[in-house]
Design an enzyme around this catalytic site. Structure first.
Site, PDB file in Angstrom:
ATOM      1  N   SER A 107    -105.593  73.909  12.669  1.00 41.11           N
ATOM      2  CA  SER A 107    -105.229  73.708  11.272  1.00 41.11           C
ATOM      3  C   SER A 107    -106.474  73.775  10.397  1.00 41.11           C
ATOM      4  O   SER A 107    -107.597  73.726  10.877  1.00 41.11           O
ATOM      5  CB  SER A 107    -104.525  72.357  11.092  1.00 41.11           C
ATOM      6  OG  SER A 107    -104.047  72.218   9.770  1.00 41.11           O
TER       7      SER A 107
ATOM      8  N   LYS B  37     -99.061  70.395  16.747  1.00 41.59           N
ATOM      9  CA  LYS B  37     -99.273  71.333  15.643  1.00 41.59           C
ATOM     10  C   LYS B  37     -97.947  71.810  15.064  1.00 41.59           C
ATOM     11  O   LYS B  37     -97.821  72.029  13.851  1.00 41.59           O
ATOM     12  CB  LYS B  37    -100.090  72.533  16.139  1.00 41.59           C
ATOM     13  CG  LYS B  37    -100.335  73.625  15.075  1.00 41.59           C
ATOM     14  CD  LYS B  37    -100.997  73.074  13.816  1.00 41.59           C
ATOM     15  CE  LYS B  37    -101.592  74.160  12.939  1.00 41.59           C
ATOM     16  NZ  LYS B  37    -100.754  75.275  12.604  1.00 41.59           N
TER      17      LYS B  37
ATOM     18  N   HIS C 191     -96.836  69.116  12.812  1.00 39.66           N
ATOM     19  CA  HIS C 191     -97.743  69.190  11.653  1.00 39.66           C
ATOM     20  C   HIS C 191     -97.258  70.237  10.661  1.00 39.66           C
ATOM     21  O   HIS C 191     -97.194  69.995   9.445  1.00 39.66           O
ATOM     22  CB  HIS C 191     -99.152  69.535  12.151  1.00 39.66           C
ATOM     23  CG  HIS C 191    -100.092  70.054  11.113  1.00 39.66           C
ATOM     24  ND1 HIS C 191    -100.022  71.338  10.610  1.00 39.66           N
ATOM     25  CD2 HIS C 191    -101.147  69.468  10.485  1.00 39.66           C
ATOM     26  CE1 HIS C 191    -100.980  71.522   9.722  1.00 39.66           C
ATOM     27  NE2 HIS C 191    -101.673  70.401   9.626  1.00 39.66           N
ATOM     28  N   ASN C 192     -96.871  71.402  11.174  1.00 39.66           N
ATOM     29  CA  ASN C 192     -96.427  72.468  10.276  1.00 39.66           C
ATOM     30  C   ASN C 192     -95.083  72.140   9.639  1.00 39.66           C
ATOM     31  O   ASN C 192     -94.825  72.523   8.496  1.00 39.66           O
ATOM     32  CB  ASN C 192     -96.340  73.790  11.043  1.00 39.66           C
ATOM     33  CG  ASN C 192     -97.707  74.410  11.247  1.00 39.66           C
ATOM     34  OD1 ASN C 192     -98.719  73.739  11.108  1.00 39.66           O
ATOM     35  ND2 ASN C 192     -97.736  75.682  11.587  1.00 39.66           N
TER      36      ASN C 192
ATOM     37  N   GLU D 266     -95.948  69.974   6.834  1.00 40.24           N
ATOM     38  CA  GLU D 266     -96.536  70.849   5.810  1.00 40.24           C
ATOM     39  C   GLU D 266     -95.444  71.517   4.975  1.00 40.24           C
ATOM     40  O   GLU D 266     -95.545  71.594   3.740  1.00 40.24           O
ATOM     41  CB  GLU D 266     -97.413  71.890   6.501  1.00 40.24           C
ATOM     42  CG  GLU D 266     -98.036  72.948   5.638  1.00 40.24           C
ATOM     43  CD  GLU D 266     -98.675  74.009   6.504  1.00 40.24           C
ATOM     44  OE1 GLU D 266     -98.190  75.152   6.512  1.00 40.24           O
ATOM     45  OE2 GLU D 266     -99.664  73.684   7.205  1.00 40.24           O
TER      46      GLU D 266
END
Length: 298
Positions: free
Chosen positions: A121, A171, A174-175, A178
């Site tokens: 990231s 991840k 995380h996205n 986001e």
């Protein structure tokens, strides 16, 4: 220490330069030779084939993949396997699905090759000057490569998330977060736009960058994009979805975890392909700001 980088897109090229700046000898390979030629001009070590690339590495080879998720990752790994020795290390730093990473780890473990999945990231600037990484690996393998991440990441910006697969799993989530955060920013500015007040979006984002609860990098990028195009008149309101948001929603459904904000942000991306939306313009422009993702021009 020598490290190979396969894939010289926006992220791979900048990670390679980051490694070089931290005194690593970086051997690069890309299917498009012009990218390799450009890398050589920047002080990286070029190679014309996977065979040449692996021959230029040290005793315990470390090969970092920054290529598009999917079957192409397996194709490259299949071509690398005959060129590697026991305990050589393949790092997948792209946005692969975590279940694919678990399968790749198990397959390679059977033949003695170590595999690491890394969620990366920070966008293009992070890749170049200080990334944030989430690393799924066996403890011994992580200990061997940890100095690399300590060098190329921001302070406190890397961790071993756990066993193989966890790097890409973390991840992925995380996205998904986001997606929801950018959608909230987009919707907020659409409310501002539809009010009866004459408001300066760039100045509002600027003040929100300083001391507000919602301050942060995304808000700073919001200020930057409104400085370039104060009404975002130059782009279409289409937000492309690269897959991780969908994977997060599917995982939430599988685990029976309510995730309405992330799910709605995914639906809004689908919706953006069908109708005009100012919030979609905001999110599309934000993706371009932090990651260089393509926007549709009018």
């Amino acid at each position: 220490m020598k490290i190979a980088m396969i894939g010289l897109g926006k992220m791979g090229f900048n990670l390679a330069l980051n490694l070089k700046d931290n005194n690593y000898d970086v051997v690069v390979y890309n299917r498009t030779k012009s990218k390799v030629d450009e890398a050589v001009k920047q002080g990286l070590l070029g190679s014309g084939s996977l065979e040449e690339m692996t021959s230029m590495l040290g005793e315990r080879k470390v090969i970092w993949l920054m290529i598009t998720a999917g079957n192409i990752v397996d194709d490259v790994i299949d071509k690398l396997v005959p060129l590697l020795n026991e305990h050589d290390i393949i790092i997948d730093g792209g946005n692969s699905h975590y279940e694919d990473s678990v399968k790749r780890f198990r397959r390679l473990e059977e033949i003695g090759i170590d595999f690491v999945d890394v969620g990366t990231s920070g966008g293009i600037s992070g890749a170049r000057y200080g990334a944030c990484t989430m690393i799924g690996a066996k403890k011994e393998v992580f200990s061997y490569i940890e100095p690399i991440f300590k060098d190329i990441c921001v302070e406190n910006g890397y961790m071993r998330t756990g066993e193989n697969g966890t790097g890409h799993f973390v991840k992925m989530v995380h996205n998904g977060i986001e997606y929801a955060m950018m959608q909230a920013i987009g919707e907020g500015f659409e409310i501002l736009k539809n009010s009866d007040f004459a408001l300066n979006y760039k100045d509002i984002a600027q003040v929100w960058c300083n001391g507000s609860v919602i301050r942060g990098w995304l808000m700073d990028l919001t200020r930057s994009m409104f400085e370039k195009d104060k009404q975002l008149d130059g782009i279409k309101d289409i937000i492309h979805s690269s897959g991780e948001g969908l994977w997060t929603v599917l995982e939430a459904l599988k685990l029976r975890v309510p995730a309405p904000a992330i799910t709605n942000s995914l639906y809004k991306r689908f919706e953006s392909e069908q109708e005009e939306s100012f919030s979609a313009k905001v999110v599309a422009a934000l993706r371009n700001e932090f990651g260089g993702h393509k926007v549709e021009k009018k």
